[in-house]
Scaffold this motif. Sequence first.
Motif, mmCIF file in Angstrom:
data_model
loop_
_atom_site.group_PDB
_atom_site.id
_atom_site.type_symbol
_atom_site.label_atom_id
_atom_site.label_comp_id
_atom_site.label_asym_id
_atom_site.label_seq_id
_atom_site.Cartn_x
_atom_site.Cartn_y
_atom_site.Cartn_z
ATOM 1 N N PRO A 233 0.799 -1.217 0.000
ATOM 2 C CA PRO A 233 0.000 0.000 0.000
ATOM 3 C C PRO A 233 0.835 1.272 0.000
ATOM 4 C CG PRO A 233 -0.215 -1.155 2.096
ATOM 5 C CD PRO A 233 0.490 -2.070 1.174
ATOM 6 N N GLU A 234 2.012 1.146 0.612
ATOM 7 C CA GLU A 234 2.861 2.320 0.742
ATOM 8 C C GLU A 234 3.375 2.817 -0.608
ATOM 9 O OE1 GLU A 234 6.010 1.405 3.363
ATOM 10 O OE2 GLU A 234 6.673 3.489 3.537
ATOM 11 N N HIS A 235 3.657 1.862 -1.511
ATOM 12 C CA HIS A 235 4.303 2.241 -2.763
ATOM 13 C C HIS A 235 3.445 2.025 -3.989
ATOM 14 C CE1 HIS A 235 7.805 1.219 -0.058
ATOM 15 N NE2 HIS A 235 8.004 2.478 -0.360
ATOM 16 N N ASP A 236 2.220 1.579 -3.762
ATOM 17 C CA ASP A 236 1.405 1.205 -4.903
ATOM 18 C C ASP A 236 0.861 2.415 -5.655
ATOM 19 O OD1 ASP A 236 -1.634 0.696 -5.855
ATOM 20 O OD2 ASP A 236 -0.381 -1.058 -6.226
ATOM 21 N N ASP A 242 5.905 1.025 -6.705
ATOM 22 C CA ASP A 242 6.964 2.026 -6.812
ATOM 23 C C ASP A 242 7.455 2.279 -8.247
ATOM 24 O OD1 ASP A 242 9.636 2.880 -4.510
ATOM 25 O OD2 ASP A 242 8.782 3.965 -6.206
#
Lengths: 820, 147
Positions: A233-236, A242
Amino acid sequence: MPAPIRLRELIRTIRTARTQAEEREMIQKECAAIRSSFREEDNTYRCRNVAKLLYMHMLGYPAHFGQLECLKLIASQKFTDKRIGYLGAMLLLDERQDVHLLMTNCIKNDLNHSTQYVQGLALCTLGCMGSSEMCRDLAGEVEKLLKTSNSYLRKKAALCAVHVIRKVPELMEMFLPATKNLLSEKNHGVLHTSVVLLTEMCERSPDMLAHFRKLVPQLVRILKNLIMSGYSPEHDVSGISDPFLQVRILRLLRILGKSDDDSSEAMNDILAQVATNTETSKNVGNAILYETVLTIMDIKSESGLRVLAINILGRFLLNNDKNIRYVALTSLLKTVQTDHNAVQRHRSTIVDCLKDLDVSIKRRAMELSFALVNGNNIRGMMKELLYFLDSCDPEFKADCASGVFLAAEKYAPSKRWHIDTIMRVLTTAGSYVRDDSVPNLIQLITNSVEMHAYTVQRLYKALLDDISQQPLVQVASWCIGEYGDLLVSGQCEEEEPIQVTEDEVLDVLEGLLVSNLSTPVTRGYSLTAIMKLSTRFSSVNRIKKVVSIYGSSIDVELQQRAVEYNALFKKYDHMRPALLERMPIMEKTASNGPTEIVQTNGETEPSTVEAKHPPPVTQPTNQANDLLDLLGGNDVVPVIQTTIPTKPASAGGELLDLLGDLSLSGGPAPAPAPSVPTSQPPFLLDGLTSQPLFNDIAAAGIPSMTAYNKNGLKIDFTFERANPNPNIAVITIHATNSTEAEMTDFVFQAAVPKTFQLQLLSPSSNLVPALNQGTVTQVIRVLNPQKQQLRMRIKLTYTHKGSAVQDLAEVNNFPPQSWQ
Amino acid sequence: NRWRKLRFLLLFNRQGKLRLQKWFVPTSDRERKKVIRDMIMLVLPRQPRTCNFLRWKDLKIVYKRYASLYFCAGLEEQDNELLALEVLHRYVELLDKYFGNVCELDIIFNFEKAYFILDEFLMGGEVLETSKFAVNVSMEQADTLQE
């Protein structure tokens, strides 16, 4: 002293101003208050005041008196102060002011602060605006922070290091040890900035590049993990993990794989994987695919992969998203030279883009379409391009018309088709056709001997419909002057011959002379045409009358012609038939030069020809050899020149010479040949100057330069970009002579290093008049596919005051815009 | 002289009022004013459904409109325009997360915060942090340090 108003209060107040004057008044009032507050050295409200100042600065008002205050804020212990202080420094200061050096000590202290956010501020400011001195002083601190385990600081230190290297490249070495395990980081921020740092180092130093090649497997692994990993979720971003990091890795791989077989092979699989598996429904996926395509094209990839890349671009062309279509067309334009066949497969899609509503896309599609025209597809392509010409915006018409002419000249399947195509362009976009296409077309028509009757008939009919489009009218006048006899005799084979009398033809030509729509140049053409018909028609008296009327024309050019033609009727009538004889076939200059230039170089310069004299001999080889000898051979390509005329540049000049030497009775004497500036077009062969067909409409204003200035001979270079090939620079030389004596037999030669290709077109003349009374111009085309720095060696030979002069010079001061 | 990948980032509204200016190369005040003027003149007249890319001098200009604000970036020739669109979008998302349904007024009244957020996302014209959460975490923590 009441407390200074708060920032938000000020903003609110300023926004209530109804006029510019009201706003200015409020701001001046506030600035005065802030100034006195600064003078009182008030620590409490300094931050608030500087913040207000920054707001007013954004509105466009001067704020330099706050510069020192920013430094005081930076030196403060309070975090709020530091935050605003550093922001102010970045907005108000730059390395041009001495003041900024005072920051160095503060930054040094803050780099070692106990709070990471203060350290972050310092790193950010240094990495944004640090001067070379500051970078030198603080590089050690940055290097230390690059090795810390704190990822927040590490990523900032990495980008700060990038800045240090950009400012002081010699310091690159000192960061090498710290790069050792940058890629084993898990933190994406650190990974990303590390890849940026590595990229910067590899781009600047071939040694670093060689050193870091061993990272390829690791980079491939990281990229693979990103693609295969599950949802993070952080990099999606729309299902892709990313994308920023993926693109940066692809870019680094590109640099590492270029010209290296092993590295290229090691990345082959991952590139194919990314190319086939990336989701293309959103912009983000296409951004990655785009970068992948760029990488594939740049490294030593196998042909299957290259075809895959071009097919991706082809698919991009079908995408609904305009941005993607634009990017695809731009990339295809870059690859069309090297992977021509692969791009050809997408020709129909590219041609469809001509109908796109977006102007940027249309332009790219047009350029690409011309690049794809060849002998096999000429008929179909031309149909599309002519349709485009009909319906496109005026801004495109000139370029499109020029492109059509070039393509037609190179690939015309038959002369009839060629003439028809020209007619189509002239009649639909006749007023947008460049003036210098007129002489080219005239030459073309002259050389298509069997089509003369057909051509003059079609042109005549076009004139009956519309005389507003000057290039059409000029070509038509010229043809009627030359082939009027075929017109009235009804000899046309290709189509039904029209019935027209001599008087009707003369009516049309005279109509051009009086029409308000005709430009002075056009009038010149018609008068000359009428004159020529005196040897082809029987109604000589009518022609004599017309010519004598114009002997008192207000237009000096027309008057001069009329007077000279009058003289032809009177004193030199015995010469008239020979002088006005049918033009012989003008020798087409051989299409020299490698294929890359041939694309935009269909332009053939007509060699200088006159009714009585044979065309000049071309002598490229011995002179090119001379230049080679002098330049010591190895790194230089011989100049491939078009004809070097051994006679003065124009048949018109000859005519003038003839008349100039003899005294004439009655009427004003025509100006003798030497004082006519050589850049003026001569009479009979109007406009045959060597000017490039392609002028970039959006010419980036490349500054001109003086290439040579010695012994009174000055040579200036002016630049244009050739369209559609941005790798070709079109240089026009302008030679002037400030001495009292003229320079004759003037020859200009040039040579360039091996990575370039050069083509010289015919000069406007061999005579550089004295006392800067005229200019000799000549066009040079330089192909520079590797965008290397342009260098040139030139050789000048001329005769001055009876003696032969020869000089060599190096030209190194080309402006960067001419070759970048 | 290859410079930063991103040369500048500008935010301005439909009336041509500047709301943020970040310069990633040393640029004089006069030069800045000229660039701002040129960008506003190039971008504002653009039709709604045209391409987001333009050419200007030796740069590629990437712009996108979000409500009443134009986000306009100047890129190097070799840069990836499609990714630049993603960079602009990410910045808007970060602003949105920080301010909660961000609008132009937020950026007017809290311009310094807009800069701070930008400085946590980009540095020297390059992307500094690719995580959607990390930037906001840093901002929140730094905000607590404010006296």
